[in-house]
Write a protein that holds these residues in place. Structure first.
Motif, PDB file in Angstrom:
ATOM      1  N   ASN A   1       2.934  -3.364  -8.667  1.00 51.49           N
ATOM      2  CA  ASN A   1       2.299  -2.637  -9.760  1.00 51.49           C
ATOM      3  C   ASN A   1       1.456  -1.492  -9.180  1.00 51.49           C
ATOM      4  N   PRO A   2       1.797  -0.231  -9.470  1.00 46.03           N
ATOM      5  CA  PRO A   2       1.045   0.897  -8.898  1.00 46.03           C
ATOM      6  C   PRO A   2      -0.102   1.405  -9.767  1.00 46.03           C
ATOM      7  N   ILE A   3      -0.358   0.744 -10.908  1.00 42.72           N
ATOM      8  CA  ILE A   3      -1.330   1.278 -11.864  1.00 42.72           C
ATOM      9  C   ILE A   3      -2.728   1.392 -11.261  1.00 42.72           C
ATOM     10  N   ALA A   4      -3.170   0.378 -10.513  1.00 51.27           N
ATOM     11  CA  ALA A   4      -4.515   0.433  -9.922  1.00 51.27           C
ATOM     12  C   ALA A   4      -4.643   1.598  -8.944  1.00 51.27           C
ATOM     13  N   GLN A   5      -3.598   1.842  -8.162  1.00 51.70           N
ATOM     14  CA  GLN A   5      -3.644   2.959  -7.215  1.00 51.70           C
ATOM     15  C   GLN A   5      -3.665   4.293  -7.947  1.00 51.70           C
ATOM     16  N   ILE A   6      -2.902   4.389  -9.015  1.00 55.79           N
ATOM     17  CA  ILE A   6      -2.876   5.630  -9.802  1.00 55.79           C
ATOM     18  C   ILE A   6      -4.218   5.847 -10.508  1.00 55.79           C
ATOM     19  N   LEU A   7      -4.809   4.771 -11.006  1.00 52.14           N
ATOM     20  CA  LEU A   7      -6.128   4.895 -11.630  1.00 52.14           C
ATOM     21  C   LEU A   7      -7.214   5.216 -10.601  1.00 52.14           C
ATOM     22  N   SER A   8      -7.023   4.772  -9.353  1.00 50.79           N
ATOM     23  CA  SER A   8      -7.959   5.148  -8.289  1.00 50.79           C
ATOM     24  C   SER A   8      -7.902   6.653  -8.059  1.00 50.79           C
ATOM     25  N   LEU A   9      -6.684   7.203  -8.078  1.00 52.74           N
ATOM     26  CA  LEU A   9      -6.531   8.653  -8.018  1.00 52.74           C
ATOM     27  C   LEU A   9      -7.218   9.315  -9.208  1.00 52.74           C
ATOM     28  N   ALA A  10      -7.064   8.725 -10.391  1.00 54.17           N
ATOM     29  CA  ALA A  10      -7.688   9.280 -11.594  1.00 54.17           C
ATOM     30  C   ALA A  10      -9.210   9.309 -11.460  1.00 54.17           C
TER      31      ALA A  10
ATOM     32  N   GLY B   1       0.787  -1.228   0.000  1.00 56.54           N
ATOM     33  CA  GLY B   1       0.000   0.000   0.000  1.00 56.54           C
ATOM     34  C   GLY B   1       0.817   1.275   0.000  1.00 56.54           C
ATOM     35  N   PRO B   2       1.735   1.450   0.973  1.00 53.28           N
ATOM     36  CA  PRO B   2       2.532   2.687   0.995  1.00 53.28           C
ATOM     37  C   PRO B   2       3.390   2.893  -0.252  1.00 53.28           C
ATOM     38  N   GLU B   3       3.908   1.800  -0.830  1.00 52.45           N
ATOM     39  CA  GLU B   3       4.763   1.910  -2.021  1.00 52.45           C
ATOM     40  C   GLU B   3       3.984   2.414  -3.233  1.00 52.45           C
ATOM     41  N   VAL B   4       2.820   1.830  -3.457  1.00 53.83           N
ATOM     42  CA  VAL B   4       2.047   2.234  -4.638  1.00 53.83           C
ATOM     43  C   VAL B   4       1.360   3.577  -4.414  1.00 53.83           C
ATOM     44  N   MET B   5       1.017   3.860  -3.134  1.00 56.72           N
ATOM     45  CA  MET B   5       0.431   5.170  -2.833  1.00 56.72           C
ATOM     46  C   MET B   5       1.427   6.282  -3.121  1.00 56.72           C
ATOM     47  N   LYS B   6       2.681   6.022  -2.849  1.00 54.51           N
ATOM     48  CA  LYS B   6       3.738   7.003  -3.129  1.00 54.51           C
ATOM     49  C   LYS B   6       3.715   7.411  -4.603  1.00 54.51           C
TER      50      LYS B   6
ATOM     51  N   THR C   1      -9.448  -9.491 -17.114  1.00 55.57           N
ATOM     52  CA  THR C   1      -8.617  -8.465 -17.756  1.00 55.57           C
ATOM     53  C   THR C   1      -7.161  -8.895 -17.811  1.00 55.57           C
ATOM     54  N   GLY C   2      -6.787  -9.868 -16.990  1.00 60.28           N
ATOM     55  CA  GLY C   2      -5.407 -10.344 -16.984  1.00 60.28           C
ATOM     56  C   GLY C   2      -4.623  -9.938 -15.759  1.00 60.28           C
ATOM     57  N   SER C   3      -5.034  -8.855 -15.093  1.00 60.35           N
ATOM     58  CA  SER C   3      -4.325  -8.429 -13.882  1.00 60.35           C
ATOM     59  C   SER C   3      -5.214  -7.554 -13.025  1.00 60.35           C
ATOM     60  N   ILE C   4      -5.490  -8.017 -11.806  1.00 65.12           N
ATOM     61  CA  ILE C   4      -6.270  -7.215 -10.865  1.00 65.12           C
ATOM     62  C   ILE C   4      -5.477  -5.988 -10.427  1.00 65.12           C
ATOM     63  N   GLY C   5      -4.164  -6.014 -10.649  1.00 67.25           N
ATOM     64  CA  GLY C   5      -3.300  -4.897 -10.272  1.00 67.25           C
ATOM     65  C   GLY C   5      -3.448  -3.670 -11.139  1.00 67.25           C
ATOM     66  N   ASN C   6      -4.297  -3.767 -12.163  1.00 69.20           N
ATOM     67  CA  ASN C   6      -4.501  -2.622 -13.056  1.00 69.20           C
ATOM     68  C   ASN C   6      -5.830  -1.923 -12.845  1.00 69.20           C
ATOM     69  N   LEU C   7      -6.640  -2.400 -11.894  1.00 69.16           N
ATOM     70  CA  LEU C   7      -8.014  -1.914 -11.816  1.00 69.16           C
ATOM     71  C   LEU C   7      -8.321  -1.149 -10.533  1.00 69.16           C
ATOM     72  N   PRO C   8      -8.970   0.010 -10.682  1.00 68.24           N
ATOM     73  CA  PRO C   8      -9.346   0.836  -9.532  1.00 68.24           C
ATOM     74  C   PRO C   8     -10.802   0.590  -9.134  1.00 68.24           C
ATOM     75  N   SER C   9     -11.231   1.248  -8.072  1.00 67.16           N
ATOM     76  CA  SER C   9     -12.651   1.257  -7.723  1.00 67.16           C
ATOM     77  C   SER C   9     -12.980   2.554  -7.000  1.00 67.16           C
ATOM     78  N   ALA C  10     -14.265   2.878  -6.994  1.00 65.54           N
ATOM     79  CA  ALA C  10     -14.738   4.079  -6.315  1.00 65.54           C
ATOM     80  C   ALA C  10     -16.016   3.745  -5.564  1.00 65.54           C
ATOM     81  N   SER C  11     -16.165   4.307  -4.368  1.00 63.16           N
ATOM     82  CA  SER C  11     -17.378   4.102  -3.570  1.00 63.16           C
ATOM     83  C   SER C  11     -17.928   5.465  -3.156  1.00 63.16           C
ATOM     84  N   PHE C  12     -19.276   5.601  -3.198  1.00 62.14           N
ATOM     85  CA  PHE C  12     -19.916   6.885  -2.936  1.00 62.14           C
ATOM     86  C   PHE C  12     -21.076   6.748  -1.964  1.00 62.14           C
TER      87      PHE C  12
END
Length: 361
Positions: free
Chosen positions: A296-305, A16-21, A260-271
């Motif tokens: 893999n930080p892509i999911a965390q970056i896409l969560s930011l997106a 978590g801290p690594e990909v959040m960075k 999709t091939g990798s759960i490490g690429n996918l974000p989510s949002a809750s409202f």
């Protein structure tokens, strides 16, 4: 209206801290494109909070989230805390409480496959060639995860129970969200239930059908959960918006990620009803690779997106980030989990991927 936007950052455990960075690096890069000044406050959650405060969701974290305009969350949990009672572990003790506290009743998880990563998908090429772009909408604070549960009896007479309940109101509000999202997409919804067996599913189907009459341009389909998981494997391109109660949404959204091939690429949002949002990667904390700079930080970056898109209402910047990720993947850059042993691949670190994305924005 305030010119300041506050984000509560909860890095979590494991990777978590690594990909959040890396996500924060991206946020610092795109700050100049955003109309509001971004203020970040970081708090403990999950296992790291247990270690520091003996509580997976301490008051200081909850108060910080209350004062924020959105929450950016990392993954939590790990075997280090498996000795604790279930309600004290990072996952249930922080995630479920956070969702319930802020009434985050709707979860959105997009599922799509990058063309140059399609070989990682377990699906056959002829299925992948049709393409798919699915958004799974999951009711998040009702159903069996929040119902009455327990264990009783002794010896051979011991038994356990979990109770699922859904009210008309809970189904109506998530259905309206789903139909409004469908209006902006292909105007198709597939609602998932088990109405041939469960009373909660019978009510779910009845209410969703009633709500559909207010959205006549949207085509509604009902599907049993067992058929839905099969259809996702056979022909995912048939789906656009998938609407699910909590338990079935947990199952379906994870399957959508796997194809999709990798759960490490996918974000989510809750409202919640006020569109206060919590954004987090779909994957876990992966403690086995924590600290190795290979996550893999892509999911965390896409969560930011997604936070930028939905909470900051900056659609163009959201697209900039997505395009930057696609660009570096097209150039062959990969973290180890995305490797297909291709000679054109360039295996790089967590830090490298973050930097490459920043340079491509």
């Amino acid at each position: 209206m305030s010119n300041i936007f506050k984000i509560a950052v909860l890095p979590g455990d494991g990777i978590g801290p690594e990909v959040m960075k890396q996500a924060i690096k991206v946020l610092e890069k795109i700050q100049k494109y955003i109309k509001k000044k971004i203020i970040i406050d970081t708090y403990y959650i999950g296992g790291s909070a247990i270690n520091k405060f003996d509580d997976p969701l301490p008051k200081i974290t909850l108060n910080g989230c209350e004062k924020s305009d959105a929450i950016l969350l990392g993954s939590v949990g790990g075997p280090e805390w498996d000795y604790l009672p279930l309600n004290k572990r990072p996952e249930k003790g922080s995630l479920l409480k956070l969702r319930k506290y802020f009434n985050l009743f709707v979860n959105l998880r997009p599922s799509f496959c990058y063309k140059n990563l399609s070989i990682l998908s377990p699906l056959k090429e002829k299925i992948l060639n049709k393409g798919f772009n699915i958004i799974c909408i999951r009711e998040l604070i009702g159903g069996i995860y929040f119902g009455l549960n327990g264990r009783k009896g002794n010896g051979k007479n011991e038994y356990a129970f979990d109770t699922e309940t859904y009210s008309r109101f809970e189904i109506e509000r998530i259905a309206h969200i789903a139909f409004n999202i469908a209006l902006k997409r292909k105007k198709k919804i597939c609602s998932i239930d088990k109405a041939n067996v469960l009373q909660t599913s019978i009510l779910w189907r009845e209410v969703v059908t009633e709500i559909s009459k207010k959205y006549k341009s949207v085509k509604l389909q009902h599907m049993y959960i067992d058929n839905a998981v099969m259809q996702l494997i056979k022909n995912p391109s048939q789906f656009d918006v998938i609407l699910c109660p909590n338990l079935f949404g947990d199952i379906i959204s994870d399957q959508c990620a796997v194809i999709t091939g990798s759960i490490g690429n996918l974000p989510s949002a809750s409202f919640n009803q006020n569109y206060f949002g919590l954004y987090e990667p779909a994957g876990g904390s992966a403690p086995d690779i924590a600290g190795k700079n290979i996550a893999n930080p892509i999911a965390q970056i896409l969560s930011l997106a997604m936070l930028i898109k939905f909470s900051l209402k900056e659609e163009k910047i959201y697209i900039k980030i997505k395009n930057a990720i696609q660009k570096i993947l097209n150039l062959g850059y990969r973290t180890k989990d995305l490797s297909i042993n291709n000679s054109k691949e360039k295996i790089v670190t967590t830090d490298d991927i973050g930097t490459l994305i920043i340079e491509s924005i």
